[in-house]
Design a protein around this motif. Structure first.
Motif, PDB file in Angstrom:
ATOM      1  N   UNK A  10     -78.841  80.507  16.024  1.00 58.70           N
ATOM      2  CA  UNK A  10     -78.987  81.272  14.925  1.00 58.70           C
ATOM      3  C   UNK A  10     -78.137  81.703  13.614  1.00 58.70           C
ATOM      4  N   UNK A  11     -77.044  82.012  14.824  1.00 57.38           N
ATOM      5  CA  UNK A  11     -76.157  81.486  13.881  1.00 57.38           C
ATOM      6  C   UNK A  11     -75.556  80.757  12.821  1.00 57.38           C
ATOM      7  N   UNK A  12     -75.849  79.583  13.695  1.00 61.63           N
ATOM      8  CA  UNK A  12     -75.461  78.559  13.161  1.00 61.63           C
ATOM      9  C   UNK A  12     -76.642  77.576  12.070  1.00 61.63           C
ATOM     10  N   UNK A  13     -78.146  78.580  12.585  1.00 60.97           N
ATOM     11  CA  UNK A  13     -78.818  78.951  10.956  1.00 60.97           C
ATOM     12  C   UNK A  13     -78.481  79.208  10.532  1.00 60.97           C
ATOM     13  N   UNK A  14     -77.746  80.451  10.637  1.00 61.27           N
ATOM     14  CA  UNK A  14     -77.384  81.346   9.116  1.00 61.27           C
ATOM     15  C   UNK A  14     -76.323  80.524   8.214  1.00 61.27           C
ATOM     16  N   UNK A  15     -75.714  79.919   8.571  1.00 59.39           N
ATOM     17  CA  UNK A  15     -74.545  79.301   8.484  1.00 59.39           C
ATOM     18  C   UNK A  15     -75.361  78.191   7.673  1.00 59.39           C
ATOM     19  N   UNK A  16     -75.864  77.402   8.096  1.00 55.94           N
ATOM     20  CA  UNK A  16     -76.778  76.036   7.552  1.00 55.94           C
ATOM     21  C   UNK A  16     -77.196  76.460   6.136  1.00 55.94           C
ATOM     22  N   UNK A  17     -78.455  77.647   6.673  1.00 57.21           N
ATOM     23  CA  UNK A  17     -79.354  78.380   5.738  1.00 57.21           C
ATOM     24  C   UNK A  17     -78.264  78.211   3.954  1.00 57.21           C
TER      25      UNK A  17
ATOM     26  N   UNK B  94     -86.974  76.503   7.331  1.00 53.13           N
ATOM     27  CA  UNK B  94     -85.702  75.435   8.256  1.00 53.13           C
ATOM     28  C   UNK B  94     -85.306  75.914   8.738  1.00 53.13           C
ATOM     29  N   UNK B  95     -84.465  76.993   8.139  1.00 51.24           N
ATOM     30  CA  UNK B  95     -83.369  77.668   9.066  1.00 51.24           C
ATOM     31  C   UNK B  95     -83.926  78.887   9.896  1.00 51.24           C
ATOM     32  N   UNK B  96     -84.769  79.655   9.134  1.00 51.63           N
ATOM     33  CA  UNK B  96     -85.211  81.275   9.499  1.00 51.63           C
ATOM     34  C   UNK B  96     -84.380  81.644   9.658  1.00 51.63           C
ATOM     35  N   UNK B  97     -83.608  82.284   8.378  1.00 49.59           N
ATOM     36  CA  UNK B  97     -82.314  82.770   8.178  1.00 49.59           C
ATOM     37  C   UNK B  97     -82.559  84.450   8.840  1.00 49.59           C
ATOM     38  N   UNK B  98     -81.694  85.285   9.288  1.00 48.65           N
ATOM     39  CA  UNK B  98     -81.839  86.263   9.304  1.00 48.65           C
ATOM     40  C   UNK B  98     -81.809  87.647   7.751  1.00 48.65           C
TER      41      UNK B  98
ATOM     42  N   UNK C  13     -88.712  76.650  -5.275  1.00 45.07           N
ATOM     43  CA  UNK C  13     -89.733  75.705  -4.166  1.00 45.07           C
ATOM     44  C   UNK C  13     -88.871  75.024  -3.159  1.00 45.07           C
ATOM     45  N   UNK C  14     -87.557  74.338  -2.930  1.00 43.66           N
ATOM     46  CA  UNK C  14     -86.306  74.425  -1.296  1.00 43.66           C
ATOM     47  C   UNK C  14     -86.164  75.321  -1.698  1.00 43.66           C
ATOM     48  N   UNK C  15     -85.519  76.655  -1.890  1.00 46.54           N
ATOM     49  CA  UNK C  15     -85.406  77.609  -1.248  1.00 46.54           C
ATOM     50  C   UNK C  15     -86.219  78.251  -0.392  1.00 46.54           C
ATOM     51  N   UNK C  16     -87.377  77.979  -0.532  1.00 54.11           N
ATOM     52  CA  UNK C  16     -88.693  78.922   0.583  1.00 54.11           C
ATOM     53  C   UNK C  16     -88.310  77.455   1.489  1.00 54.11           C
ATOM     54  N   UNK C  17     -88.822  76.482   1.483  1.00 56.19           N
ATOM     55  CA  UNK C  17     -88.343  75.554   1.637  1.00 56.19           C
ATOM     56  C   UNK C  17     -87.264  76.004   3.095  1.00 56.19           C
ATOM     57  N   UNK C  18     -85.938  75.797   2.656  1.00 56.99           N
ATOM     58  CA  UNK C  18     -84.941  76.305   3.102  1.00 56.99           C
ATOM     59  C   UNK C  18     -84.847  77.574   4.282  1.00 56.99           C
TER      60      UNK C  18
END
Length: 75
Positions: free
Chosen positions: A24-31, A62-66, A54-59
């Motif tokens: 989750x932490x890695x996903x947050x960083x990637x986002x 994909x990463x489901x950031x907190x 649109x890209x932001x929504x997909x982002x």
């Protein structure tokens, strides 16, 4: 870090701290890295605001950031 999660039923803070995994932490960083890159592209007018949204929504999907949904202007 201690985070508390909002409950979906009444939008109040739960008493249980939210445990964040390494993934989750890695996903947050990637986002945030990807979002920053696309903000730069939008600022340089290489993509339109509509494309950015649109890209932001997909982002976010994909990463489901907190924190991502809290920091963006489009749901």
């Amino acid at each position: 870090m201690r985070l508390k999660q909002l409950t979906s039923s009444n939008q109040t803070l739960s008493n249980e701290p939210l445990k964040i995994t390494d993934e989750q932490l890695q996903n947050e960083l990637n986002f945030h890295l990807v979002e920053k890159m696309f903000i730069k592209l939008r600022e340089e007018k290489l993509i339109s605001q509509e494309e950015f949204n649109k890209i932001s929504k997909l982002n976010r999907q994909k990463f489901t950031p907190l924190l991502g949904p809290l920091m963006c202007d489009k749901p």
